[in-house]
Write a protein that holds these residues in place. Structure first.
Motif, PDB file in Angstrom:
ATOM      1  N   SER A 184       1.440  -3.539 -11.269  1.00 12.23           N
ATOM      2  CA  SER A 184       1.125  -2.231 -11.860  1.00 12.23           C
ATOM      3  C   SER A 184       1.736  -1.100 -11.047  1.00 12.23           C
ATOM      4  O   SER A 184       2.214  -0.100 -11.613  1.00 12.23           O
ATOM      5  N   SER A 185       1.764  -1.254  -9.725  1.00  8.27           N
ATOM      6  CA  SER A 185       2.388  -0.218  -8.881  1.00  8.27           C
ATOM      7  C   SER A 185       3.886  -0.134  -9.141  1.00  8.27           C
ATOM      8  O   SER A 185       4.453   0.965  -9.251  1.00  8.27           O
TER       9      SER A 185
ATOM     10  N   GLU B 141       2.530 -11.155 -16.501  1.00  8.06           N
ATOM     11  CA  GLU B 141       1.824  -9.990 -15.967  1.00  8.06           C
ATOM     12  C   GLU B 141       2.600  -8.698 -16.201  1.00  8.06           C
ATOM     13  O   GLU B 141       2.001  -7.636 -16.427  1.00  8.06           O
TER      14      GLU B 141
ATOM     15  N   ALA C 193       1.045  -5.525 -18.079  1.00  8.74           N
ATOM     16  CA  ALA C 193       0.941  -4.227 -17.403  1.00  8.74           C
ATOM     17  C   ALA C 193       1.737  -3.134 -18.103  1.00  8.74           C
ATOM     18  O   ALA C 193       1.945  -2.056 -17.545  1.00  8.74           O
TER      19      ALA C 193
ATOM     20  N   ASN D 210       2.449   3.567  -3.047  1.00  6.96           N
ATOM     21  CA  ASN D 210       1.772   4.753  -3.588  1.00  6.96           C
ATOM     22  C   ASN D 210       2.021   5.998  -2.737  1.00  6.96           C
ATOM     23  O   ASN D 210       1.401   7.031  -2.970  1.00  6.96           O
TER      24      ASN D 210
ATOM     25  N   SER E 127       0.826  -1.218   0.000  1.00  8.47           N
ATOM     26  CA  SER E 127       0.000   0.000   0.000  1.00  8.47           C
ATOM     27  C   SER E 127       0.852   1.256   0.000  1.00  8.47           C
ATOM     28  O   SER E 127       0.474   2.277  -0.596  1.00  8.47           O
TER      29      SER E 127
ATOM     30  N   GLN F 109       4.627   1.507 -12.471  1.00 10.45           N
ATOM     31  CA  GLN F 109       4.521   2.964 -12.361  1.00 10.45           C
ATOM     32  C   GLN F 109       5.763   3.567 -11.701  1.00 10.45           C
ATOM     33  O   GLN F 109       6.231   4.641 -12.090  1.00 10.45           O
TER      34      GLN F 109
ATOM     35  N   GLU G  14      -2.001  -9.724  -3.603  1.00 10.81           N
ATOM     36  CA  GLU G  14      -1.670  -8.355  -4.018  1.00 10.81           C
ATOM     37  C   GLU G  14      -1.799  -8.186  -5.527  1.00 10.81           C
ATOM     38  O   GLU G  14      -0.804  -8.137  -6.252  1.00 10.81           O
ATOM     39  N   PRO G  15      -3.025  -8.070  -6.032  1.00 10.83           N
ATOM     40  CA  PRO G  15      -3.233  -7.989  -7.487  1.00 10.83           C
ATOM     41  C   PRO G  15      -2.692  -6.718  -8.130  1.00 10.83           C
ATOM     42  O   PRO G  15      -2.478  -6.676  -9.339  1.00 10.83           O
ATOM     43  N   LYS G  16      -2.469  -5.679  -7.347  1.00  7.50           N
ATOM     44  CA  LYS G  16      -2.017  -4.400  -7.913  1.00  7.50           C
ATOM     45  C   LYS G  16      -0.508  -4.211  -7.796  1.00  7.50           C
ATOM     46  O   LYS G  16       0.012  -3.157  -8.170  1.00  7.50           O
ATOM     47  N   LEU G  17       0.200  -5.217  -7.308  1.00  2.00           N
ATOM     48  CA  LEU G  17       1.628  -5.060  -7.054  1.00  2.00           C
ATOM     49  C   LEU G  17       2.407  -4.744  -8.323  1.00  2.00           C
ATOM     50  O   LEU G  17       3.209  -3.805  -8.358  1.00  2.00           O
TER      51      LEU G  17
END
Length: 603
Positions: free
Chosen positions: A236-237, A269, A273, A200, A197, A240, A231-234
Motif C-alpha cells: 500500500s505504501s 495484493e 491495493a 512515508n 517506515s 501510494q 511488512e503488511p503495509k509495504l
C-alpha cells in the motif's frame, strides 16, 4: 541488481574527477609534515589543520596520495568534535574522486568513520555518513564496508531526526544493495523495517533511496518472503508512492512492485491495493522510464490467472496494444505483448476481448518489422489466441497466416516454433463441423515465402524432433478438415510425402528443441512438448503412418478427427509465467537508467 549511478554524493558538492597535480605543493607537504609533529597534543593546531584541509577540498577535488590522506586520517581520530567535523568533511570531499575512494578505504579510513557515525554530534554524524555514502558508490568498496560493521550504525542513523543525516544514511544503505551478500547483511542489520517506515518520509530523496533499496532487496526470493511476513503495509505504501510528485519516486515504486510481483502473493495484493489504477496512469505517461517500469510491473501482475479479468476491466487493453508500436524501446514492446499473452491464457472471454480491441491487426502490421525478441512474444500471443475455436476463423480471415509463414523460417528457433504452433492451432478445431472453411490454408499453400508447403517441408526435414512433431501434427489437422483442395495439395506433394514415409519407417532419435517461455492455456490440452521425449518421437512415427494411411488410400477416403483433437502449445504455463521478469532484470534496469538520460535511478 545493477549498480546504482552515484545515488547520494552526500551533503558535499558534486565535482567531476579530473587529472590534477598533487593536491599539496612540495612546500605545503613539508609544512604539513612539520605540522603533524605538533598535532598530537595540540587541539588548536588540529583544528587549524582540519579546517585548512576542509577549505582546500571544498574548492577543488583532486586525486591525492598517502601524503595527503595520512594527515586527514590522523585528524579524523581526534577526540575534538570540531576537528572530527572538519576532517570528515575534507575526507568526504575527497571521496567524490574515484581513485580517492579506493585509497581512503585501503588506508583504513572506515574504522574512524564508523566511530564518528556513533558521535552524539549531528554535524559529525552527517559528514561521516556522507563520506561512507560516497565511498559506497565504488563496487570495490561495498563488501569491505559491509564487513566493517558500518551497516548497523547506518541503519540506526537512517532514523535520525536530522534530514541531512537521514538522506546520507539511506543513500548509503541504497548503495549497499547491489550484491546478494551485501543485501543479506543489510537484512541481518535490521534495515528492512527502517526502509519501509521511511517510505512515508516527507523528503523526496529519502523516499527515493528507500524505495530503490527495497526494490533491490526484493530481487531475492528469501527477502520477498521475509517482507511478506513482516511488512503488511509495504504494498500500500508503494502504491501510494506511484502518485508521488517526483517522477523518479513514481518510477522506482513501480519497479519495486514489479520485483515483489515475482511472487503470487504480491501479484494478488497489488491488485487488491488498487495498484492497477496508478499503473494504468503511468503506462499512458509520455515519460519513458514511467512507461517502462509500469509495463514491467503489469506484466508480472498479469502472471496470476485471477488478475487477468481485473486488468482487462481496468482498461489496460488499448494502452497495451498502443505500446506494441512503441518503437523507441524494445522492452516496452516485449512487456506489452507478454502482458496481452498472459491475459489471454485462461479465459475465452478475454481472448475475444483482446482480438476485438485490435491486437491481431496491430500484431499483423508490426510483427515482420519488430526486433526478434518482440517477434517471439507476438507469435506466442497469436498461438494463445489461436487456441480459441471461436476465433480461429476470424484470425484466418484477417490473413494472419501471411505473416506467420515467413516467420517459420526465422533465424530464431523460438520464433519458428511459436509461429508454427500458431499455424497448427489455427488448423485444429474441437467439435469440427463439415461447414468449417479451410480455404485460408489453400490461399497460402504456395505463398508467401513458399507458403505452408515449404514451411511443412522445412519442419519435416528438421533435425529437431519437436519441429518434426509440429509438422506431422499439423498435416493431420489439415487432412482432418476433409477439404478436397488441401488433401490434393498434400497428396500431390513430391517433397512432403517422401519425408513423411521416412518418418513413418524409422523411429526418430533426434534432439528436441526448447521453445519454452510462452504460456498458452491453463487447461489440460495436449502440447507437442508434453511428449517430446522418446514417447513424443514415437508419436511422430504414429502420426506419419496415419498420414500415409490416408494419402495412399482410396481417393474418397475420409479422415476422421483424432479424439480428442490436440492443440499446440509452446512451452509450459508454469515455466513461462514463472519466468516473469527476473531473467531480464539487468536489461530492464539498464533501460530505465538510459531512459533517465544519465539521472539517478538507483537500479
Amino acid at each position: 541488481m545493477g549498480a546504482v549511478s552515484s545515488c547520494c554524493e552526500s551533503c558535499f558538492h558534486s565535482r567531476k574527477s579530473q587529472s590534477y597535480e598533487p593536491l599539496l605543493l612540495e612546500n605545503e607537504r613539508e609544512a604539513v609534515a612539520d605540522l603533524l609533529q605538533y598535532l598530537e597534543n595540540n587541539v588548536d593546531l588540529q583544528r587549524s589543520a582540519a579546517l585548512a584541509f576542509a577549505e582546500i577540498t571544498e574548492k577543488e577535488v583532486r586525486p591525492v596520495g598517502r601524503d595527503t590522506l595520512d594527515p586527514i586520517l590522523f585528524l579524523l581520530s581526534s577526540h575534538d568534535t570540531e576537528v572530527q567535523r572538519a576532517a570528515s568533511a575534507a575526507l568526504g570531499n575527497l571521496a567524490v574522486n574515484t581513485d580517492n575512494k579506493l585509497l581512503i578505504v585501503k588506508l583504513g579510513g572506515l574504522e574512524p568513520l564508523i566511530r564518528q557515525m556513533l558521535s552524539p554530534n549531528v554535524e559529525v554524524q552527517c559528514n561521516a555518513v556522507g563520506c561512507v555514502t560516497n565511498l559506497a558508490t565504488h563496487d570495490d568498496n561495498k563488501t569491505k564496508i559491509a564487513q566493517s560493521g558500518a551497516l548497523v550504525p547506518l541503519t540506526r542513523l537512517a532514523r535520525s531526526k536530522d534530514m541531512r543525516v537521514q538522506r546520507n544514511a539511506t543513500g548509503a544503505l541504497l548503495n549497499m544493495t547491489h550484491s546478494d551478500e551485501n543485501r543479506q547483511q543489510l537484512v541481518n542489520a535490521g534495515a528492512i523495517p527502517v526502509l519501509v517506515s521511511l517510505l512515508n518520509s516527507q523528503d523526496t530523496d529519502v523516499q527515493y533511496y528507500c524505495t530503490t533499496a527495497l526494490s533491490n532487496i526484493a530481487v531475492d526470493a528469501a527477502n520477498r518472503k521475509k517482507l511478506a511476513q513482516t511488512e503488511p503495509k509495504l504494498v500500500s505504501s508503494l502504491v501510494q508512492l506511484m502518485d508521488s510528485p517526483s517522477l523518479k519516486v513514481q518510477c522506482q515504486a513501480a519497479l519495486a512492485l514489479r520485483n515483489l510481483a515475482s511472487d503470487e502473493k504480491y501479484q494478488l495484493e497489488i491488485v487488491k491495493a488498487d495498484g492497477l489504477s496508478s499503473l494504468l496512469r503511468l503506462l499512458q505517461s509520455a515519460y519513458l522510464p514511467l512507461i517502462l517500469s509500469a509495463a514491467a510491473c503489469v506484466r508480472n501482475v498479469s502472471i496470476h490467472p485471477q488478475n487477468e479479468s481485473p486488468i482487462i476491466e481496468s482498461g489496460f487493453l488499448q494502452p497495451l496494444i498502443n505500446l506494441l508500436s512503441f518503437k523507441d524501446n524494445e522492452e516496452v514492446q516485449c512487456h506489452a505483448i507478454s502482458t496481452l499473452r498472459n491475459l489471454a491464457a485462461s479465459s475465452e472471454k478475454n481472448k475475444l476481448a483482446i482480438v476485438k480491441a485490435g491486437a491481431i491487426q496491430s500484431i499483423k502490421e508490426l510483427v515482420l518489422e519488430v526486433p526478434m525478441n518482440v517477434q517471439s512474444e507476438m507469435t506466442a500471443c497469436i498461438a494463445v489466441l489461436a487456441l480459441s475455436d471461436e476465433l480461429k476463423g476470424q484470425l484466418l480471415e484477417m490473413g494472419i497466416c501471411e505473416v506467420l509463414i515467413p516467420l517459420t523460417n526465422s533465424p530464431s528457433s523460438e520464433v519458428q516454433g511459436n509461429s508454427a504452433a500458431a499455424l497448427g492451432n489455427l488448423s485444429s478445431k474441437d467439435g469440427r463441423a463439415t461447414s468449417d472453411d479451410y480455404s485460408a490454408f489453400n490461399d497460402v499453400w504456395g505463398q508467401p515465402d513458399g507458403g505452408m508447403h515449404k514451411y511443412l517441408y522445412r519442419f519435416l526435414t528438421s533435425p529437431d524432433a519437436t519441429f518434426q512433431h509440429i509438422a506431422v501434427w499439423t498435416i493431420v489437422q489439415l487432412l482432418e478438415s476433409n477439404d478436397p483442395q488441401l488433401i490434393s495439395n498434400i497428396r500431390s506433394s513430391n517433397i512432403l510425402i517422401p519425408n513423411i514415409r521416412q518418418l513413418a519407417a524409422t523411429r526418430t532419435s533426434t534432439p528436441t528443441s526448447s521453445i519454452g517461455g510462452t504460456p498458452h492455456s491453463h487447461g489440460s490440452r495436449h502440447s507437442y512438448q508434453d511428449t517430446d521425449t522418446g514417447e513424443g518421437q514415437g508419436e511422430i512415427q504414429l502420426l506419419a503412418r496415419r498420414i500415409l494411411d490416408f494419402t495412399e488410400g482410396d481417393d474418397d477416403n475420409i479422415m476422421t478427427p483424432s479424439a480428442p483433437p490436440s492443440q499446440l502449445q509452446v512451452g509450459s504455463l508454469a515455466e513461462s509465467r514463472a519466468e516473469s521478469m527476473m531473467g531480464r532484470d539487468e536489461e530492464l534496469r539498464r533501460s530505465v537508467r538510459e531512459a533517465f538520460s544519465g539521472g539517478s535511478t538507483g537500479h
